[in-house]
Design a protein around this motif. Structure first.
Motif, short mmCIF file in Angstrom:
data_model
loop_
_atom_site.label_atom_id
_atom_site.label_comp_id
_atom_site.label_asym_id
_atom_site.label_seq_id
_atom_site.Cartn_x
_atom_site.Cartn_y
_atom_site.Cartn_z
N ASN A 167 0.85 -1.17 0.00
CA ASN A 167 0.00 0.00 0.00
C ASN A 167 0.90 1.24 0.00
O ASN A 167 1.78 1.37 0.87
CB ASN A 167 -0.88 -0.02 1.25
CG ASN A 167 -1.82 1.17 1.32
OD1 ASN A 167 -1.52 2.26 0.87
ND2 ASN A 167 -2.97 0.95 1.94
N PRO A 168 0.73 2.15 -0.96
CA PRO A 168 1.60 3.33 -1.03
C PRO A 168 1.65 4.14 0.25
O PRO A 168 2.66 4.78 0.54
CB PRO A 168 1.00 4.15 -2.18
CG PRO A 168 0.24 3.18 -3.00
CD PRO A 168 -0.25 2.12 -2.06
N MET A 169 0.60 4.07 1.03
CA MET A 169 0.57 4.82 2.30
C MET A 169 1.48 4.18 3.35
O MET A 169 1.82 4.83 4.34
CB MET A 169 -0.86 4.92 2.84
CG MET A 169 -1.81 5.66 1.91
SD MET A 169 -1.23 7.29 1.41
CE MET A 169 -1.27 8.15 2.96
N ASN A 170 1.88 2.91 3.14
CA ASN A 170 2.72 2.21 4.09
C ASN A 170 4.18 2.10 3.65
O ASN A 170 5.00 1.48 4.33
CB ASN A 170 2.17 0.80 4.35
CG ASN A 170 0.80 0.84 4.99
OD1 ASN A 170 0.48 1.76 5.73
ND2 ASN A 170 -0.01 -0.15 4.69
N GLN A 225 8.01 2.85 3.09
CA GLN A 225 9.03 3.54 3.88
C GLN A 225 10.34 3.55 3.10
O GLN A 225 10.52 2.78 2.14
CB GLN A 225 9.22 2.82 5.21
CG GLN A 225 7.98 2.77 6.05
CD GLN A 225 8.19 1.95 7.30
OE1 GLN A 225 9.29 1.61 7.68
NE2 GLN A 225 7.09 1.63 7.97
#
Length: 177
Positions: free
Chosen positions: A9-12, A14
């Motif tokens: 998920n792009p939001m996760n 790092q």
């Protein structure tokens, strides 16, 4: 899933998903072939997923060999960082021509996708190369390991006929894998 691997998920995402450390560390070449490959593929660096690139560091002891192998999903471009390497690939049937050269520090050589190729240290000291591959998951099939080390084993009489040797020679080779 893309290319058999789950996309994060792009939001996760790092920074560590795009980071690998250790290509400065010499590989352990104290093995029967005298080389060690340190891969940086999607397996080591998840951020490579879908990007179509990867790389490896290859360390060679004196007379060390990266045995004949193929990458079924990638072309490889190799650069010699230290030492002298004899390199080559074999064209496909029916020609089976060996295309080879001795490379020195700074030289570059390309191995086309899917062709059997190798490198051997022909210098007196250690050698180091870095290679880029045109796939995040290039795969590798080492010919001797695949043929003589398959599980379960390929029938010795089949290999004896294919290689035109006696079955005891095949059995001896299979025992090494």
């Amino acid at each position: 899933r893309v290319n058999g691997l789950a996309c994060k998920n792009p939001m996760n995402v790092q920074a560590d998903d795009f980071f690998f450390s250790g290509l400065n560390i010499m590989g352990n070449t104290s093995n029967p072939v005298g080389s060690e490959v340190t891969p940086v593929t999607v397996a080591q660096l998840p951020g490579l997923n879908t990007l179509g690139i990867s790389m490896v560091r290859i360390d060679y002891a004196p007379r060390g060999l990266n045995p004949p192998h193929t990458h079924p999903r990638a072309t490889e471009i190799l650069t010699v960082l230290e030492g002298s390497l004899e390199v080559g690939f074999v064209t496909s049937n029916p020609g089976n021509r060996l295309i080879g050269k001795v490379l020195q520090k700074g030289d570059v050589f390309v191995f086309p996708v899917g062709l059997v190729h190798f490198q051997r240290n022909v210098g007196y000291g250690n050698a180091v190369a870095i290679a880029a591959l045109s796939s995040q998951n290039p795969g590798v099939i080492t010919i001797a390991n695949a043929v003589f080390g398959s599980n379960p084993p390929i029938a010795a009489d089949l290999l004896a006929k294919a290689f035109q040797v006696k079955t005891n020679v095949v059995a001896q080779l299979q025992s090494k894998f």
